[in-house]
Design a protein around this motif. Structure first.
Motif, PDB file in Angstrom:
ATOM      1  N   ASN A 188      34.855  49.212  36.116  1.00  0.00           N
ATOM      2  CA  ASN A 188      34.252  49.249  34.779  1.00  0.00           C
ATOM      3  C   ASN A 188      32.737  49.088  34.845  1.00  0.00           C
ATOM      4  OD1 ASN A 188      36.761  49.550  33.468  1.00  0.00           O
ATOM      5  ND2 ASN A 188      37.090  47.324  33.583  1.00  0.00           N
ATOM      6  N   SER A 189      32.202  49.153  36.035  1.00  0.00           N
ATOM      7  CA  SER A 189      30.758  49.043  36.249  1.00  0.00           C
ATOM      8  C   SER A 189      30.166  47.814  35.579  1.00  0.00           C
ATOM      9  CB  SER A 189      30.049  50.322  35.740  1.00  0.00           C
ATOM     10  OG  SER A 189      30.520  51.454  36.414  1.00  0.00           O
ATOM     11  N   ILE A 190      30.928  46.743  35.682  1.00  0.00           N
ATOM     12  CA  ILE A 190      30.434  45.476  35.124  1.00  0.00           C
ATOM     13  C   ILE A 190      29.630  44.787  36.217  1.00  0.00           C
ATOM     14  CG2 ILE A 190      31.111  43.216  34.194  1.00  0.00           C
ATOM     15  CD1 ILE A 190      33.601  44.591  33.074  1.00  0.00           C
ATOM     16  N   PRO A 191      28.428  44.331  35.887  1.00  0.00           N
ATOM     17  CA  PRO A 191      27.558  43.733  36.903  1.00  0.00           C
ATOM     18  C   PRO A 191      28.157  42.503  37.591  1.00  0.00           C
ATOM     19  CG  PRO A 191      26.330  44.218  34.898  1.00  0.00           C
ATOM     20  CD  PRO A 191      27.755  44.475  34.558  1.00  0.00           C
ATOM     21  N   GLU A 192      29.023  41.762  36.949  1.00  0.00           N
ATOM     22  CA  GLU A 192      29.588  40.535  37.537  1.00  0.00           C
ATOM     23  C   GLU A 192      30.559  40.840  38.673  1.00  0.00           C
ATOM     24  OE1 GLU A 192      29.179  41.077  34.432  1.00  0.00           O
ATOM     25  OE2 GLU A 192      27.925  39.425  33.699  1.00  0.00           O
ATOM     26  N   SER A 193      30.804  42.136  38.958  1.00  0.00           N
ATOM     27  CA  SER A 193      31.733  42.476  40.052  1.00  0.00           C
ATOM     28  C   SER A 193      31.224  41.940  41.382  1.00  0.00           C
ATOM     29  CB  SER A 193      31.927  43.987  40.120  1.00  0.00           C
ATOM     30  OG  SER A 193      30.687  44.630  40.413  1.00  0.00           O
ATOM     31  N   ALA A 243      42.724  34.342  46.572  1.00  0.00           N
ATOM     32  CA  ALA A 243      41.943  35.423  47.166  1.00  0.00           C
ATOM     33  C   ALA A 243      42.441  36.782  46.695  1.00  0.00           C
ATOM     34  CB  ALA A 243      42.016  35.320  48.690  1.00  0.00           C
ATOM     35  N   PHE A 244      43.760  36.944  46.604  1.00  0.00           N
ATOM     36  CA  PHE A 244      44.326  38.214  46.146  1.00  0.00           C
ATOM     37  C   PHE A 244      43.906  38.498  44.705  1.00  0.00           C
ATOM     38  CE2 PHE A 244      47.748  40.643  44.119  1.00  0.00           C
ATOM     39  CZ  PHE A 244      47.717  41.799  44.885  1.00  0.00           C
ATOM     40  N   MET A 245      44.038  37.471  43.842  1.00  0.00           N
ATOM     41  CA  MET A 245      43.678  37.661  42.437  1.00  0.00           C
ATOM     42  C   MET A 245      42.187  37.925  42.302  1.00  0.00           C
ATOM     43  SD  MET A 245      45.980  34.681  40.688  1.00  0.00           S
ATOM     44  CE  MET A 245      45.341  35.045  39.064  1.00  0.00           C
ATOM     45  N   SER A 246      41.367  37.241  43.133  1.00  0.00           N
ATOM     46  CA  SER A 246      39.926  37.466  43.073  1.00  0.00           C
ATOM     47  C   SER A 246      39.576  38.880  43.509  1.00  0.00           C
ATOM     48  CB  SER A 246      39.196  36.466  43.957  1.00  0.00           C
ATOM     49  OG  SER A 246      39.432  35.153  43.522  1.00  0.00           O
ATOM     50  N   LYS A 247      40.300  39.412  44.456  1.00  0.00           N
ATOM     51  CA  LYS A 247      40.066  40.784  44.924  1.00  0.00           C
ATOM     52  C   LYS A 247      40.417  41.784  43.836  1.00  0.00           C
ATOM     53  CE  LYS A 247      38.961  43.780  48.108  1.00  0.00           C
ATOM     54  NZ  LYS A 247      37.563  43.903  48.544  1.00  0.00           N
ATOM     55  N   VAL A 248      41.535  41.553  43.122  1.00  0.00           N
ATOM     56  CA  VAL A 248      41.930  42.443  42.019  1.00  0.00           C
ATOM     57  C   VAL A 248      40.875  42.418  40.926  1.00  0.00           C
ATOM     58  CG1 VAL A 248      43.616  42.813  40.189  1.00  0.00           C
ATOM     59  CG2 VAL A 248      44.378  42.259  42.519  1.00  0.00           C
ATOM     60  N   LEU A 249      40.362  41.186  40.624  1.00  0.00           N
ATOM     61  CA  LEU A 249      39.336  41.052  39.590  1.00  0.00           C
ATOM     62  C   LEU A 249      38.073  41.785  40.003  1.00  0.00           C
ATOM     63  CD1 LEU A 249      38.337  39.823  36.938  1.00  0.00           C
ATOM     64  CD2 LEU A 249      37.701  37.775  38.216  1.00  0.00           C
ATOM     65  N   GLU A 250      37.747  41.692  41.266  1.00  0.00           N
ATOM     66  CA  GLU A 250      36.550  42.384  41.753  1.00  0.00           C
ATOM     67  C   GLU A 250      36.678  43.889  41.580  1.00  0.00           C
ATOM     68  OE1 GLU A 250      34.253  43.422  45.949  1.00  0.00           O
ATOM     69  OE2 GLU A 250      36.012  42.105  45.965  1.00  0.00           O
ATOM     70  N   GLN A 251      37.859  44.418  41.914  1.00  0.00           N
ATOM     71  CA  GLN A 251      38.059  45.855  41.802  1.00  0.00           C
ATOM     72  C   GLN A 251      37.958  46.318  40.354  1.00  0.00           C
ATOM     73  OE1 GLN A 251      41.834  46.472  43.735  1.00  0.00           O
ATOM     74  NE2 GLN A 251      40.935  46.404  45.804  1.00  0.00           N
ATOM     75  N   ARG A 252      38.575  45.530  39.422  1.00  0.00           N
ATOM     76  CA  ARG A 252      38.535  45.918  38.015  1.00  0.00           C
ATOM     77  C   ARG A 252      37.098  45.894  37.487  1.00  0.00           C
ATOM     78  NH1 ARG A 252      43.705  42.621  35.466  1.00  0.00           N
ATOM     79  NH2 ARG A 252      45.331  43.905  36.441  1.00  0.00           N
ATOM     80  N   LEU A 253      36.361  44.863  37.809  1.00  0.00           N
ATOM     81  CA  LEU A 253      34.984  44.785  37.345  1.00  0.00           C
ATOM     82  C   LEU A 253      34.143  45.915  37.926  1.00  0.00           C
ATOM     83  CD1 LEU A 253      34.346  40.945  37.593  1.00  0.00           C
ATOM     84  CD2 LEU A 253      34.699  42.281  35.532  1.00  0.00           C
ATOM     85  N   SER A 254      34.441  46.259  39.142  1.00  0.00           N
ATOM     86  CA  SER A 254      33.687  47.327  39.794  1.00  0.00           C
ATOM     87  C   SER A 254      34.001  48.663  39.162  1.00  0.00           C
ATOM     88  CB  SER A 254      34.004  47.347  41.288  1.00  0.00           C
ATOM     89  OG  SER A 254      33.332  48.402  41.922  1.00  0.00           O
TER      90      SER A 254
END
Length: 654
Positions: free
Chosen positions: A487-492, A474-485
């Motif tokens: 960079n304005s990547i739609p998969e965020s 969950a922690f790693m998924s949250k970090v990935l979400e923040q990075r994608l967000s």
């Protein structure tokens, strides 16, 4: 004149050589002689006063008939007239004036002396018609043989009454053998005859009763000889009473090896007034034997009658065979079998009872059943006498609550009992088959401990292993979400969904872990778990559920705490599911070294079907209470609902 026939007949020697044939052949001639004798009296009839002088001559047979005896006559007259009997005398060589009858003839039959003597054949006329032939026969024998006539006859009184007279008459001879006179005495025995007739009728009635009784009845004298023997005895033994009468009982019926003991017992019966009961083997005519259960007592006698022994018996051969077969099956049974009566006394046990409880058979027979029950359970134990007879039906092995037995050494052990009523002649008995389930309980406890241990391990693994692993994801998924967000990547947005799913998995994992490990391994863990469970019940079922614990109850053994938690959990579930309860109170308290867990609800109680046989939930609660060394009680409340109470020892873990 004296009939020549009588003169000759009285010369017959008095040696018993006269035969029945001779008497029968001469009966007619003897009766003719009696008639001739009466004719002599009629021909010489006069109004002479009866002379008692010849009574004196009869007393002195060797005296001459002409000897003076005036004083002697007066003495004999006074003596004879005081005798309460009719005295009579008639000379065979003189007239009626020399005949005599005592004045008692008037009191007895209503005829005066004069009337009686005026008619020389009156005595024959007054004999009852049914006795005339017998009197003629016996009188003829007296004339022919010279024997004394001794017999009883019915005589008709003047007023028509029928009286019985016991008569004794004898013919006296002179020195030269010639007949001299007949003298005799008649005693009124009417009352005696009536008593004899009554006794005879009573005897016949008694005989009829005895012959209709199904039991064997034997009457013995004090020597053991058979006096009476009813029809049931004849049918059983094959002997007619006539064949058994007068013979010692043991000579006919007692088996040889029991004769000595039977004689000793018979003497004991004769010497004691109380009733004696015993069993003996009887031989019957076909050579087989039967077992008879006897009850014997002494019938006291009197001065005139001896004492007798009367015994009544029942053939119990088939019962004995059935008992032998039953005992064989009983002894071969794998379970301990105890039979009690309605007084709670042990009447029968088998060999397995001795092995299981450690008592010898003699130590248990006649004892209370609670001797085999732990003291703490006496009076309430399902094996108590009251409970045995409250439900007189078959209970299969394993039905009911778990029970405990008590060894002779004082140790307790778990048992399983099946009950079965027995209909007997003594009333209803209850047979209980008892099985030691110590080994099964040990295995069950081991299995449950392993199960609990595995549950705790899985719960711990879920909490410490999978839970931590999911937390990392969950922690790693949250970090990935923040990075994608950033960079304005739609998969965020997809990454955000993954974070939510992982957090949901973490929550579910915690719930599973808590279900498998409800009590944390700290002393106050049970209090915390019960308080939390009460809150969850309120939230889930929208009812009032409250936990009370006035003072801290610390349970250091996590296994004990876990079992107590599950007991409370099951009781609450029963109150909600079966009782439709709206208010539930869970309380935990301590009294010295004893803990008390109580769950009280206001529902409808248990379903009716559970009153006869406990449900699975109740059995599991009882089993868990047993595992913690405690006991469980389930009682209805005064108004509504049920109270479940578990008392348990509080032990410290070293």
């Amino acid at each position: 004149m004296i009939p020549e026939f009588i003169t000759e007949a009285n010369r017959i020697p008095h040696d018993g050589s006269v035969t029945t044939e001779t008497l029968t052949a001469n009966l007619a001639e003897a009766e003719r002689a009696l008639k001739e004798l009466a004719d002599v009296f009629l021909q010489q009839q006069s109004l002479f006063s009866p002379s008692i002088l010849h009574l004196a001559e009869a007393a002195e047979l060797n005296s001459a008939p002409e000897a003076p005896g005036v004083n002697l006559e007066a003495k004999y007259r006074a003596l004879v007239e005081q005798i309460p009997a009719v005295v009579f005398m008639a000379y065979l060589d003189k007239g009626i004036g020399e005949a005599y009858v005592s004045p008692q003839i008037e009191a007895a039959l209503g005829f005066s002396q004069r009337e009686w003597l005026e008619d020389p054949v009156r005595w024959y006329q007054q004999i009852h018609p049914d006795d005339k032939t017998r009197w003629s026969t016996e009188a003829a024998e007296m004339f022919l043989s010279g024997k004394t006539l001794r017999s009883a006859y019915r005589v008709m009184a003047r007023d028509g009454r029928v009286l019985w007279f016991q008569c004794e008459a004898k013919m006296i001879r002179r020195e030269d053998g010639r007949p001299w006179f007949i003298h005799g005495v008649g005693v009124d025995v009417t009352e005696l005859k009536q008593a004899e007739e009554a006794l005879h009728q009573e005897s016949n009635l008694l005989s009829a009763i005895l012959d209709t009784v199904g039991a064997l009845v034997v009457v013995l004298d004090r020597e053991g000889r058979i006096i009476r023997f009813n029809r049931a005895c004849e049918q059983l033994t094959g002997y007619a009473f006539s064949a058994a009468q007068g013979r010692p009982l043991w000579d006919l019926f007692v088996v040889p090896e029991e004769v000595a003991d039977f004689k000793a017992l018979f003497q004991k019966i004769c010497n004691h007034a109380s009733r004696t009961e015993y069993e003996s083997s009887w031989l019957i005519r076909d050579g087989s034997s039967r077992t008879i259960a006897w009850s014997a007592a002494v019938l006291p006698g009197s001065k005139q009658t001896p004492a007798y022994v009367i015994a009544s018996g029942i053939d119990v051969t088939e019962q004995k065979r059935a008992q032998t077969k039953f005992r064989g099956l009983l002894e071969a049974a794998p379970d301990a079998v105890v039979v009690i009566n309605q007084k709670g006394k042990i009447v029968l046990v088998n060999a397995q009872v001795e092995k299981l409880f450690g008592y010898r058979r003699e130590e248990l027979l006649g004892q209370e059943i609670e001797k085999l029950v732990p003291e703490r359970l006496r009076g309430t134990h399902p094996g108590h006498r009251r409970n045995f007879f409250e439900e007189p039906r078959v209970r299969p092995m394993g039905a009911g609550l778990e029970l405990y037995g008590l060894h002779k050494d004082g140790s307790e052990f778990p048992v399983e009992i099946s009950l079965s009523p027995l209909e007997t002649e003594e009333g209803v008995l209850v047979s209980s088959a008892i099985r030691d389930i110590s080994e099964r309980k040990r295995l069950e406890k081991t299995i449950l401990q392993i199960s609990e241990r595995e549950q705790r391990r899985i719960g711990q693994d879920l909490h410490d292993g999978l839970g931590q692993h999911l937390t990392g994801i969950a922690f790693m998924s949250k970090v990935l979400e923040q990075r994608l967000s950033e960079n304005s990547i739609p998969e965020s947005s997809d990454a955000a969904k993954i974070v939510g799913l992982v957090n949901d998995a973490i929550r579910r994992t915690k719930e599973l872990s808590k279900g498998l490990l409800p009590v944390v391994s700290v002393a106050h863990g049970l209090m915390s778990a019960l308080r939390q469970r009460a809150g969850e019940v309120e939230d889930l079922f929208q009812i009032r559920c409250h936990f009370e614990c006035p003072e801290p109850v610390l349970i250091e053994d996590v296994n004990v705490a876990t079992h107590l938690y599950h007991i409370a959990q099951e009781a609450v579930n029963n109150g909600i599911r079966h009782g439709k309860s709206k208010n539930i109170v869970i309380s935990l308290a301590r009294k010295n070294a004893t803990g008390i867990l109580t769950i009280r609800d206001d529902g409808d109680g248990f379903p009716a079907k559970q009153t006869s046989q406990p449900g699975v939930g109740l059995s599991i609660m009882s089993y868990r209470a047993d595992l913690v060394g405690g006991s469980l009680k389930v009682l209805p409340n005064e108004v509504h609902g049920v109270t479940v109470t578990c008392t348990f020892p509080i032990r410290s873990v070293e």
